[in-house]
Design a protein around this motif. Structure first.
Motif, PDB file in Angstrom:
ATOM      1  N   ASP A 109      23.000  10.667  22.867  1.00  0.00           N
ATOM      2  CA  ASP A 109      22.716  10.730  23.847  1.00  0.00           C
ATOM      3  C   ASP A 109      23.638  11.515  24.937  1.00  0.00           C
ATOM      4  O   ASP A 109      24.719  11.077  25.194  1.00  0.00           O
ATOM      5  CB  ASP A 109      22.878   9.332  24.589  1.00  0.00           C
ATOM      6  N   PRO A 110      23.528  12.766  25.087  1.00  0.00           N
ATOM      7  CA  PRO A 110      24.185  13.579  25.834  1.00  0.00           C
ATOM      8  C   PRO A 110      24.512  13.540  27.557  1.00  0.00           C
ATOM      9  O   PRO A 110      25.228  14.147  28.142  1.00  0.00           O
ATOM     10  CB  PRO A 110      23.458  15.183  25.838  1.00  0.00           C
ATOM     11  N   LYS A 111      24.050  12.220  27.877  1.00  0.00           N
ATOM     12  CA  LYS A 111      24.412  11.699  29.145  1.00  0.00           C
ATOM     13  C   LYS A 111      25.528  10.745  29.161  1.00  0.00           C
ATOM     14  O   LYS A 111      25.843  10.205  30.077  1.00  0.00           O
ATOM     15  CB  LYS A 111      23.139  11.200  29.778  1.00  0.00           C
ATOM     16  N   SER A 112      25.792  10.173  27.715  1.00  0.00           N
ATOM     17  CA  SER A 112      26.915   9.161  27.789  1.00  0.00           C
ATOM     18  C   SER A 112      27.900   9.740  26.989  1.00  0.00           C
ATOM     19  O   SER A 112      28.215  10.719  26.045  1.00  0.00           O
ATOM     20  CB  SER A 112      26.472   8.292  26.745  1.00  0.00           C
ATOM     21  N   LEU A 113      29.280   9.463  27.580  1.00  0.00           N
ATOM     22  CA  LEU A 113      30.612   9.867  27.408  1.00  0.00           C
ATOM     23  C   LEU A 113      31.007   9.127  25.943  1.00  0.00           C
ATOM     24  O   LEU A 113      30.885   7.901  25.946  1.00  0.00           O
ATOM     25  CB  LEU A 113      31.500   9.623  28.238  1.00  0.00           C
ATOM     26  N   ASP A 114      31.655   9.872  25.073  1.00  0.00           N
ATOM     27  CA  ASP A 114      32.341   9.373  23.971  1.00  0.00           C
ATOM     28  C   ASP A 114      33.879   9.133  24.051  1.00  0.00           C
ATOM     29  O   ASP A 114      34.344   8.359  23.226  1.00  0.00           O
ATOM     30  CB  ASP A 114      31.788   9.995  22.680  1.00  0.00           C
ATOM     31  N   ALA A 115      34.367  10.258  24.817  1.00  0.00           N
ATOM     32  CA  ALA A 115      35.734  10.606  24.916  1.00  0.00           C
ATOM     33  C   ALA A 115      36.117  11.171  25.862  1.00  0.00           C
ATOM     34  O   ALA A 115      35.284  11.946  26.439  1.00  0.00           O
ATOM     35  CB  ALA A 115      36.488  10.892  23.579  1.00  0.00           C
ATOM     36  N   VAL A 116      37.329  11.273  26.406  1.00  0.00           N
ATOM     37  CA  VAL A 116      38.168  12.205  27.542  1.00  0.00           C
ATOM     38  C   VAL A 116      39.611  12.289  26.991  1.00  0.00           C
ATOM     39  O   VAL A 116      40.018  11.682  26.411  1.00  0.00           O
ATOM     40  CB  VAL A 116      38.010  11.296  28.713  1.00  0.00           C
ATOM     41  N   MET A 117      39.655  13.620  26.905  1.00  0.00           N
ATOM     42  CA  MET A 117      41.067  14.075  26.795  1.00  0.00           C
ATOM     43  C   MET A 117      41.682  15.170  27.518  1.00  0.00           C
ATOM     44  O   MET A 117      40.922  15.652  28.515  1.00  0.00           O
ATOM     45  CB  MET A 117      41.117  14.599  25.419  1.00  0.00           C
ATOM     46  N   THR A 118      42.840  15.299  27.924  1.00  0.00           N
ATOM     47  CA  THR A 118      43.659  16.077  28.667  1.00  0.00           C
ATOM     48  C   THR A 118      43.446  17.573  27.670  1.00  0.00           C
ATOM     49  O   THR A 118      43.563  17.442  26.653  1.00  0.00           O
ATOM     50  CB  THR A 118      45.142  15.924  29.105  1.00  0.00           C
ATOM     51  N   SER A 119      43.534  18.593  28.441  1.00  0.00           N
ATOM     52  CA  SER A 119      43.422  19.871  27.670  1.00  0.00           C
ATOM     53  C   SER A 119      44.774  20.143  26.921  1.00  0.00           C
ATOM     54  O   SER A 119      44.651  20.839  25.768  1.00  0.00           O
ATOM     55  CB  SER A 119      43.236  21.176  28.702  1.00  0.00           C
ATOM     56  N   ASP A 120      45.762  19.761  27.275  1.00  0.00           N
ATOM     57  CA  ASP A 120      47.254  19.646  26.273  1.00  0.00           C
ATOM     58  C   ASP A 120      47.318  18.683  25.416  1.00  0.00           C
ATOM     59  O   ASP A 120      48.248  18.570  24.671  1.00  0.00           O
ATOM     60  CB  ASP A 120      48.362  19.607  27.349  1.00  0.00           C
ATOM     61  N   GLY A 121      46.055  17.707  25.064  1.00  0.00           N
ATOM     62  CA  GLY A 121      46.261  16.780  24.257  1.00  0.00           C
ATOM     63  C   GLY A 121      47.038  15.691  24.401  1.00  0.00           C
ATOM     64  O   GLY A 121      47.328  14.766  23.401  1.00  0.00           O
ATOM     65  N   LYS A 122      47.821  15.568  25.539  1.00  0.00           N
ATOM     66  CA  LYS A 122      48.663  14.507  25.844  1.00  0.00           C
ATOM     67  C   LYS A 122      48.129  13.122  26.112  1.00  0.00           C
ATOM     68  O   LYS A 122      48.650  12.158  25.275  1.00  0.00           O
ATOM     69  CB  LYS A 122      49.550  14.731  27.086  1.00  0.00           C
ATOM     70  N   TYR A 123      46.936  12.961  26.647  1.00  0.00           N
ATOM     71  CA  TYR A 123      46.264  11.694  26.738  1.00  0.00           C
ATOM     72  C   TYR A 123      44.959  11.851  26.767  1.00  0.00           C
ATOM     73  O   TYR A 123      44.105  12.827  26.783  1.00  0.00           O
ATOM     74  CB  TYR A 123      46.078  11.191  28.308  1.00  0.00           C
ATOM     75  N   ALA A 124      44.277  10.699  25.923  1.00  0.00           N
ATOM     76  CA  ALA A 124      43.007  10.545  25.492  1.00  0.00           C
ATOM     77  C   ALA A 124      42.490   9.217  25.592  1.00  0.00           C
ATOM     78  O   ALA A 124      43.140   8.336  25.327  1.00  0.00           O
ATOM     79  CB  ALA A 124      42.919  11.209  24.117  1.00  0.00           C
ATOM     80  N   ALA A 125      41.135   9.086  25.512  1.00  0.00           N
ATOM     81  CA  ALA A 125      40.644   7.627  25.593  1.00  0.00           C
ATOM     82  C   ALA A 125      39.257   7.988  24.696  1.00  0.00           C
ATOM     83  O   ALA A 125      38.442   9.026  25.045  1.00  0.00           O
ATOM     84  CB  ALA A 125      40.561   7.094  26.899  1.00  0.00           C
ATOM     85  N   ALA A 126      39.158   6.966  23.876  1.00  0.00           N
ATOM     86  CA  ALA A 126      37.724   7.311  23.048  1.00  0.00           C
ATOM     87  C   ALA A 126      36.963   5.980  22.387  1.00  0.00           C
ATOM     88  O   ALA A 126      37.670   5.062  22.701  1.00  0.00           O
ATOM     89  CB  ALA A 126      38.240   7.728  21.993  1.00  0.00           C
ATOM     90  N   ASP A 127      35.784   6.032  22.619  1.00  0.00           N
ATOM     91  CA  ASP A 127      34.821   4.935  22.137  1.00  0.00           C
ATOM     92  C   ASP A 127      35.177   4.978  20.538  1.00  0.00           C
ATOM     93  O   ASP A 127      34.981   5.986  19.771  1.00  0.00           O
ATOM     94  CB  ASP A 127      33.288   5.341  22.272  1.00  0.00           C
ATOM     95  N   ALA A 128      35.685   3.971  20.060  1.00  0.00           N
ATOM     96  CA  ALA A 128      36.274   3.692  18.766  1.00  0.00           C
ATOM     97  C   ALA A 128      35.351   2.848  17.875  1.00  0.00           C
ATOM     98  O   ALA A 128      35.880   2.426  16.682  1.00  0.00           O
ATOM     99  CB  ALA A 128      37.597   3.071  18.754  1.00  0.00           C
ATOM    100  N   THR A 129      33.904   3.056  18.024  1.00  0.00           N
ATOM    101  CA  THR A 129      33.233   2.137  17.243  1.00  0.00           C
ATOM    102  C   THR A 129      32.434   3.161  16.611  1.00  0.00           C
ATOM    103  O   THR A 129      32.202   4.383  16.715  1.00  0.00           O
ATOM    104  CB  THR A 129      32.338   1.282  18.187  1.00  0.00           C
ATOM    105  N   LEU A 130      31.317   2.600  15.712  1.00  0.00           N
ATOM    106  CA  LEU A 130      30.514   3.377  15.016  1.00  0.00           C
ATOM    107  C   LEU A 130      29.799   4.155  15.864  1.00  0.00           C
ATOM    108  O   LEU A 130      29.361   3.805  16.947  1.00  0.00           O
ATOM    109  CB  LEU A 130      29.474   2.383  14.224  1.00  0.00           C
ATOM    110  N   PRO A 131      29.255   5.615  15.666  1.00  0.00           N
ATOM    111  CA  PRO A 131      29.577   5.895  14.330  1.00  0.00           C
ATOM    112  C   PRO A 131      30.763   6.975  13.942  1.00  0.00           C
ATOM    113  O   PRO A 131      30.927   7.620  12.965  1.00  0.00           O
ATOM    114  CB  PRO A 131      28.535   7.143  14.095  1.00  0.00           C
ATOM    115  N   HIS A 132      31.748   6.516  14.939  1.00  0.00           N
ATOM    116  CA  HIS A 132      32.994   7.223  14.740  1.00  0.00           C
ATOM    117  C   HIS A 132      34.197   6.222  15.119  1.00  0.00           C
ATOM    118  O   HIS A 132      35.145   6.413  16.062  1.00  0.00           O
ATOM    119  CB  HIS A 132      33.246   8.428  15.862  1.00  0.00           C
ATOM    120  N   PRO A 133      34.247   5.303  14.135  1.00  0.00           N
ATOM    121  CA  PRO A 133      35.459   4.150  14.147  1.00  0.00           C
ATOM    122  C   PRO A 133      36.646   4.717  14.158  1.00  0.00           C
ATOM    123  O   PRO A 133      36.751   5.779  13.565  1.00  0.00           O
ATOM    124  CB  PRO A 133      34.967   3.040  13.213  1.00  0.00           C
ATOM    125  N   SER A 134      37.460   4.089  14.521  1.00  0.00           N
ATOM    126  CA  SER A 134      38.802   4.425  14.530  1.00  0.00           C
ATOM    127  C   SER A 134      40.054   3.326  14.900  1.00  0.00           C
ATOM    128  O   SER A 134      39.423   2.466  15.893  1.00  0.00           O
ATOM    129  CB  SER A 134      39.344   5.597  15.731  1.00  0.00           C
TER     130      SER A 134
END
Length: 396
Positions: A109-134
């Motif tokens: 669903d390209p209207k739904s966010l799965d993750a957000v990250m800063t370009s320098d890689g310092k901060y990130a947040a992600a959906d950690a459920t299936l199909p990409h569990p973490s």
């Protein structure tokens, strides 16, 4: 985020999302005070997963940067529990704090966010459920887990367990069907590339790519370059969805390789990638969603503001290139003529199979929306919102 003082002198905090139909997810962020801060179309957008022939292909490991001095938020919870909404808010907060957010969308669903990250890689947040569990490797020291299941009414969900199980199984089966279509399409595309490779002048292709690299990359840097891996396109419910704005944000000059067959692309892009990294340039490599472990479609070099992109019938690029390079320049026309009919057959029918896969994903999205409704009904979003604000505030 903005604050509103009521007549009783109480201060209420809001984060509003305004609709912008041109943006991938239709969002504008509102800062404190109510001013429009930044349109989502000004942020680089990617996929980090793809509906691929052998199942879901994930590159969510790209979010993991434990020695960056920052943090990673892992959001746990079912569909419709607010993960995508929280990610939108997180992107707004990062931009407000002066970071440069990059957005990762869901390939289903390209209207739904799965993750957000800063370009320098310092901060990130992600959906950690299936199909990409973490799961956290360094809990507390690097990752912060926000479990949204703490804020749902388990009894309500249990009451509807039969419906939830049936919908979850139906959703999974539709995605499995889509992957079978994608697998069949991949076989045809691989056959076209194999036949095309027979007529490609490999040495000529490599030399042309190296000349271009020599012209653009300049002096060799002392250290080897760093590579980020992304997807710029994915097979979604809308067909092959392509983020046309992202290259415009990253690049001032784009070299466009017009190659429907894909044989020249494999040689050319591999040569560019190797040369850039050996020259000490940091690059963003975008892989093909149909051949995610084998084929590179695009390469961006943000420090030089240049990109190398592939054009084919599966994704139409709405970009004015600095220069277009045609595959025929590196092809023996007589040899190609021997395979022309078979190649065209393979390409034409591969596209039809990808279209069928998209229809399956579209049906799966309808099922997913119905599944979400049960979780939305069971959620206490006010408590979840408070948890998110507390976690983010303590770190940022």
């Amino acid at each position: 985020m903005f604050k509103k003082v009521s007549g009783e002198g109480k201060e209420e905090v809001f984060l509003c999302l305004h609709i912008n139909p041109k943006a991938p997810s239709g969002i504008k962020y509102i800062t404190e005070g109510g001013d429009i801060m930044q349109d989502i179309k000004d942020m680089p957008c990617w996929f980090l997963g793809a509906n691929a022939p052998k199942g879901y292909y994930s590159k969510f490991d790209q979010l993991f940067r434990p020695f960056s001095g920052g943090r990673l938020f892992l959001l746990k919870g079912g569909p419709g529990t607010g993960k995508s909404t929280f990610l939108k808010k997180f992107a707004g907060i990062l931009a407000e704090k002066g970071f440069e957010p990059e957005l990762v969308f869901c390939s289903a669903d390209p209207k739904s966010l799965d993750a957000v990250m800063t370009s320098d890689g310092k901060y990130a947040a992600a959906d950690a459920t299936l199909p990409h569990p973490s799961e956290p490797k360094y809990p507390g020291a690097y990752e912060t887990v926000i479990s949204l299941s703490d804020f749902w009414n388990g009894e309500k969900l249990f009451e509807h367990r039969k419906e939830i199980i049936a919908l979850s199984d139906a959703n999974r089966k539709l995605h499995e069907e889509a992957r079978r279509y994608i697998s069949s399409a991949a076989a045809l595309l691989d056959e076209a590339a194999r036949l095309g490779m027979d007529s490609v002048f490999q040495e000529k292709t490599e030399k042309a790519a190296l000349r271009l690299c020599s012209k653009e990359f300049g002096r060799k840097r002392p250290q080897k370059g760093f590579e980020k891996q992304r997807f710029l396109s994915a097979i979604t419910e809308e067909g092959v969805f392509f983020f046309n704005e992202t290259p415009k944000i990253l690049c001032e000059r784009i070299y466009l390789l017009d190659d429907d067959i894909g044989a020249v692309t494999r040689i050319f892009m591999n040569t560019v990638r190797k040369s850039a990294l050996e020259n000490g340039l940091d690059i963003i490599t975008c892989r093909c969603p149909v051949f995610p472990s084998e084929k590179i479609e695009h390469i961006f070099i943000p420090s030089l503001k240049i990109g190398f992109m592939t054009l084919n019938r599966r994704h139409k690029i709405k970009i004015t290139p600095y220069r277009t390079i045609h595959w025929g320049r590196f092809t023996d026309r007589k040899k190609y003529a021997l395979h022309k009919i078979r190649i065209r057959f393979a390409l034409r029918n591969a596209k039809k199979l990808i279209d069928e896969a998209a229809l399956c994903i579209k049906e799966a999205k309808k099922v997913h929306d119905e599944l979400e409704s049960y979780y939305i009904e069971a959620m206490d979003f006010s408590l979840a919102e408070e948890k998110f604000k507390t976690a983010v505030k303590s770190i940022l």
